[in-house]
Design an enzyme around this catalytic site. Structure first.
Site, PDB file in Angstrom:
ATOM      1  N   SER A 139      56.012  33.559  43.125  1.00 50.81           N
ATOM      2  CA  SER A 139      54.680  32.986  42.895  1.00 50.81           C
ATOM      3  C   SER A 139      53.672  33.501  43.914  1.00 50.81           C
ATOM      4  O   SER A 139      52.490  33.665  43.604  1.00 50.81           O
ATOM      5  CB  SER A 139      54.743  31.457  42.984  1.00 50.81           C
ATOM      6  N   ILE A 165      63.226  41.648  37.016  1.00 48.11           N
ATOM      7  CA  ILE A 165      62.438  42.704  36.378  1.00 48.11           C
ATOM      8  C   ILE A 165      62.870  42.881  34.924  1.00 48.11           C
ATOM      9  O   ILE A 165      63.984  43.343  34.634  1.00 48.11           O
ATOM     10  CB  ILE A 165      62.547  44.030  37.169  1.00 48.11           C
ATOM     11  N   GLN A 285      56.623   6.323   9.429  1.00 42.09           N
ATOM     12  CA  GLN A 285      55.419   6.469  10.264  1.00 42.09           C
ATOM     13  C   GLN A 285      55.750   7.030  11.639  1.00 42.09           C
ATOM     14  O   GLN A 285      54.951   7.773  12.225  1.00 42.09           O
ATOM     15  CB  GLN A 285      54.714   5.120  10.399  1.00 42.09           C
ATOM     16  N   GLU A 370      55.250  35.336  34.504  1.00 45.12           N
ATOM     17  CA  GLU A 370      53.819  35.710  34.566  1.00 45.12           C
ATOM     18  C   GLU A 370      52.948  34.582  35.135  1.00 45.12           C
ATOM     19  O   GLU A 370      51.830  34.346  34.683  1.00 45.12           O
ATOM     20  CB  GLU A 370      53.310  36.189  33.208  1.00 45.12           C
TER      21      GLU A 370
HETATM   22  C1  CO8 Z   1      57.968  39.044  27.515  1.00 48.09           C
HETATM   23  C2  CO8 Z   1      58.723  38.752  28.748  1.00 48.09           C
HETATM   24  C3  CO8 Z   1      58.022  39.342  29.879  1.00 48.09           C
HETATM   25  C4  CO8 Z   1      58.485  38.817  31.149  1.00 48.09           C
HETATM   26  C5  CO8 Z   1      57.765  39.555  32.212  1.00 48.09           C
HETATM   27  C6  CO8 Z   1      57.588  38.724  33.418  1.00 48.09           C
HETATM   28  C7  CO8 Z   1      56.698  39.448  34.354  1.00 48.09           C
HETATM   29  C8  CO8 Z   1      56.288  38.581  35.467  1.00 48.09           C
HETATM   30  O1  CO8 Z   1      56.521  37.426  35.515  1.00 48.09           O
HETATM   31  S1  CO8 Z   1      55.435  39.367  36.643  1.00 48.09           S
HETATM   32  C9  CO8 Z   1      55.316  38.224  37.948  1.00 48.09           C
HETATM   33  C10 CO8 Z   1      54.243  37.264  37.732  1.00 48.09           C
HETATM   34  N1  CO8 Z   1      53.848  36.703  38.968  1.00 48.09           N
HETATM   35  C11 CO8 Z   1      52.786  35.988  39.031  1.00 48.09           C
HETATM   36  O2  CO8 Z   1      52.128  35.731  38.036  1.00 48.09           O
HETATM   37  C12 CO8 Z   1      52.410  35.561  40.395  1.00 48.09           C
HETATM   38  C13 CO8 Z   1      51.648  34.315  40.452  1.00 48.09           C
HETATM   39  N2  CO8 Z   1      50.770  34.314  41.614  1.00 48.09           N
HETATM   40  C14 CO8 Z   1      49.458  34.593  41.509  1.00 48.09           C
HETATM   41  O3  CO8 Z   1      48.918  34.768  40.419  1.00 48.09           O
HETATM   42  C15 CO8 Z   1      48.668  34.713  42.801  1.00 48.09           C
HETATM   43  O4  CO8 Z   1      49.530  35.059  43.855  1.00 48.09           O
HETATM   44  C16 CO8 Z   1      47.877  33.416  43.155  1.00 48.09           C
HETATM   45  C17 CO8 Z   1      47.086  32.931  41.968  1.00 48.09           C
HETATM   46  C18 CO8 Z   1      48.833  32.326  43.587  1.00 48.09           C
HETATM   47  C19 CO8 Z   1      46.764  33.725  44.182  1.00 48.09           C
HETATM   48  O5  CO8 Z   1      47.248  34.198  45.312  1.00 48.09           O
HETATM   49  P1  CO8 Z   1      46.453  34.248  46.711  1.00 48.09           P
HETATM   50  O6  CO8 Z   1      47.358  34.957  47.629  1.00 48.09           O
HETATM   51  O7  CO8 Z   1      45.962  32.896  47.108  1.00 48.09           O
HETATM   52  O8  CO8 Z   1      45.221  35.203  46.415  1.00 48.09           O
HETATM   53  P2  CO8 Z   1      43.660  34.910  46.216  1.00 48.09           P
HETATM   54  O9  CO8 Z   1      43.071  34.497  47.539  1.00 48.09           O
HETATM   55  O10 CO8 Z   1      43.418  34.001  45.074  1.00 48.09           O
HETATM   56  O11 CO8 Z   1      43.119  36.355  45.835  1.00 48.09           O
HETATM   57  C20 CO8 Z   1      43.203  37.450  46.736  1.00 48.09           C
HETATM   58  C21 CO8 Z   1      42.174  38.488  46.343  1.00 48.09           C
HETATM   59  O12 CO8 Z   1      42.420  38.966  45.016  1.00 48.09           O
HETATM   60  C22 CO8 Z   1      41.292  38.748  44.161  1.00 48.09           C
HETATM   61  N3  CO8 Z   1      41.720  38.303  42.832  1.00 48.09           N
HETATM   62  C23 CO8 Z   1      42.381  37.151  42.535  1.00 48.09           C
HETATM   63  N4  CO8 Z   1      42.573  37.077  41.211  1.00 48.09           N
HETATM   64  C24 CO8 Z   1      42.041  38.184  40.684  1.00 48.09           C
HETATM   65  C25 CO8 Z   1      41.904  38.663  39.351  1.00 48.09           C
HETATM   66  N5  CO8 Z   1      42.385  37.958  38.318  1.00 48.09           N
HETATM   67  N6  CO8 Z   1      41.288  39.850  39.139  1.00 48.09           N
HETATM   68  C26 CO8 Z   1      40.780  40.558  40.166  1.00 48.09           C
HETATM   69  N7  CO8 Z   1      40.869  40.142  41.471  1.00 48.09           N
HETATM   70  C27 CO8 Z   1      41.497  38.977  41.716  1.00 48.09           C
HETATM   71  C28 CO8 Z   1      40.529  37.610  44.853  1.00 48.09           C
HETATM   72  O13 CO8 Z   1      39.145  37.647  44.517  1.00 48.09           O
HETATM   73  C29 CO8 Z   1      40.758  37.912  46.305  1.00 48.09           C
HETATM   74  O14 CO8 Z   1      39.897  38.961  46.704  1.00 48.09           O
HETATM   75  P3  CO8 Z   1      39.151  38.926  48.137  1.00 48.09           P
HETATM   76  O15 CO8 Z   1      40.262  38.954  49.139  1.00 48.09           O
HETATM   77  O16 CO8 Z   1      38.327  40.145  48.122  1.00 48.09           O
HETATM   78  O17 CO8 Z   1      38.389  37.656  48.159  1.00 48.09           O
END
Ligand code: CO8
Length: 399
Positions: A139, A165, A285, A370
């Site tokens: 996460s 992965i 129901q 995701e």
């Molecule tokens: C079909 C089956 C498929 C299965 C495939 C599975 C594939 C997967 O699961 S892949 C793994 C998925 N993992 C995740 O989704 C991880 C979840 N975690 C997250 O989304 C993030 O770590 C989260 C939301 C917790 C935020 O993290 P955090 O460390 O606090 O970062 P945060 O401070 O919000 O952002 C850091 C920088 O990125 C930028 N940023 C954040 N979100 C975005 C975005 N959506 N777009 C562009 N920039 C972004 C921010 O603006 C910030 O920039 P700056 O430093 O310049 O201000």
């Protein structure tokens, strides 16, 4: 007899209705013959190949590289996933991973990388994967520890471990996120495309889950990659990951919707034909209340999923909040809808091999991968607070 009337909502164009009908027809005629749940890897390879030949994978890549739309059309991605998920979780998975595994290349790759990697994926000749998660960074993406160090002017060397992965072990290439340079946290990451046969990249172990798909832990030991395989700028890897997930999180919601619609359809049929206390189960129901809740949950999820997809397709640069809401609500609602389906099917619902039982196993991971539901809540709440603060600051400035 799944209800497709939602395709008449203003989110959609005629081409989306045509696509839904074509994918449904293809899935009805082909999926059963391609999937063997005793041979998961082989099933995925067959599905990818067949979907490539049928033109379905074109919807996972941009038109300039053999795809269908100028940019990724998120409504099309969602329609394909929703439709495939109604038939089989593995079919949805095989399509989804071709998209997620190339999404970062489509968005941030150089013309050379796009021309090399995207067309074979769209034809179903190569399999793609997305390697972000690590044993200690799931996460919390900013905590990832895999490194990419410069090796001369033209190469980097990647060391570390990636886990959970999807397509691990069967992919031809991986989009890998690694720490580069000194910057801490989210600012110190960069993305690269890595060919699966690069020396030093090995499958450490296969992972089995309750709804199996190809899944593995990968080991990177001294993996030498051309610097030209970098996606976006150095240090931009977190943004690359998040922008890719902004697109694909809505599609996870769409897959959940497909599972939920399938459960609802199955349950309506069952309750109409099952007799209880001398009447169809659907006359009770208590049953009607459950069915009504299921319908409401499906429709609410569909509105959020297709709002997010439509918003992105209108050219919005970021749909982080919309995508998070779509994924959160659609996956949580689908879990509840499927649980109700199991309940209304009684013993049949927990019988191995029944549709509700299969859906019950399929849906669970979608609330985790995701970005788990808890992460979507963090994203939604942070944005709501930030927007409130911005409105307040604007009001104070105007006074
Ligand atoms: C079909 C089956 C498929 C299965 C495939 C599975 C594939 C997967 O699961 S892949 C793994 C998925 N993992 C995740 O989704 C991880 C979840 N975690 C997250 O989304 C993030 O770590 C989260 C939301 C917790 C935020 O993290 P955090 O460390 O606090 O970062 P945060 O401070 O919000 O952002 C850091 C920088 O990125 C930028 N940023 C954040 N979100 C975005 C975005 N959506 N777009 C562009 N920039 C972004 C921010 O603006 C910030 O920039 P700056 O430093 O310049 O201000």
């Amino acid at each position: 007899m799944i209800d497709n009337s939602f395709l008449n909502w203003p989110f959609f164009e005629e081409r989306h209705r045509v696509l839904a009908a074509a994918v449904e027809l293809w899935a009805r005629e082909n999926v059963g013959g391609l999937v063997s749940h005793h041979d998961i890897d082989g099933s995925c390879r067959r599905l990818v190949e067949a979907m490539g030949q049928a033109g379905i994978l074109k919807h996972a890549i941009p038109a300039a590289y053999g795809g269908e739309s100028d940019t990724l059309d998120v409504r099309s991605l969602c329609i394909v996933r929703e439709t495939l998920a109604r038939f089989d979780g593995l079919a949805d998975f095989a399509f989804a991973m071709q998209g997620l595994g190339t999404g970062s290349i489509s968005l941030y790759g150089s013309d050379e990388l796009k021309a090399h990697y995207l067309p074979p994926v769209g034809r179903g000749e190569k399999i793609a994967a997305f390697a972000l998660s690590e044993p200690e960074a799931g996460s919390d993406v900013a905590a990832l520890a895999t490194t990419a160090e410069p090796d001369g002017p033209d190469h980097v060397v990647i060391d570390g471990e990636k886990t959970w992965i999807s397509n691990g072990g069967i992919a031809d290439h991986y989009v890998v996120f690694a720490r580069t340079g000194e910057a801490p946290g989210a600012r110190g990451l960069t993305a690269f495309v890595v060919d699966a046969d690069t020396p030093g990249l090995t499958v450490k172990e296969r992972i089995d889950t309750i709804a199996p798909h190809p899944l593995a832990t990968l080991s990177f030991k001294n993996v030498r990659v051309p610097a030209s395989h970098q996606l976006g700028k150095g240090g931009e890897g977190f943004k690359v990951a998040m922008a890719t997930l902004d697109i694909f999180r809505s599609t996870v919601g769409a897959a959940a919707l497909g599972f939920a619609r399938s459960a609802l359809d199955e349950t309506i049929c069952h309750t109409m034909t099952r007799t209880l206390f001398n009447a169809p189960l659907s006359d009770l129901q208590m049953t009607q209340a459950t069915l009504a809740d299921m319908v409401a949950k499906v429709d609410a999820a569909a509105l959020l999923v297709y709002r997010a997809a439509w918003t992105k397709d209108q050219g919005a640069e970021r749909v982080t909040r919309e995508a998070a809401l779509a994924k959160l609500v659609a996956t949580e609602n689908a879990q509840e809808v499927i649980d109700s389906a199991v309940q209304l099917h009684g013993g049949k619902g927990v019988t191995i091999g029944s549709k509700p039982e299969a859906l019950y196993r399929e849906i669970r991971a979608l609330r985790i991968y995701e970005g788990a539901s808890e992460i979507q809540k963090v994203v939604i709440a942070r944005q709501a607070v930030a927007e409130h603060a911005a409105r307040k600051a604007k009001k104070i400035a105007a006074e």
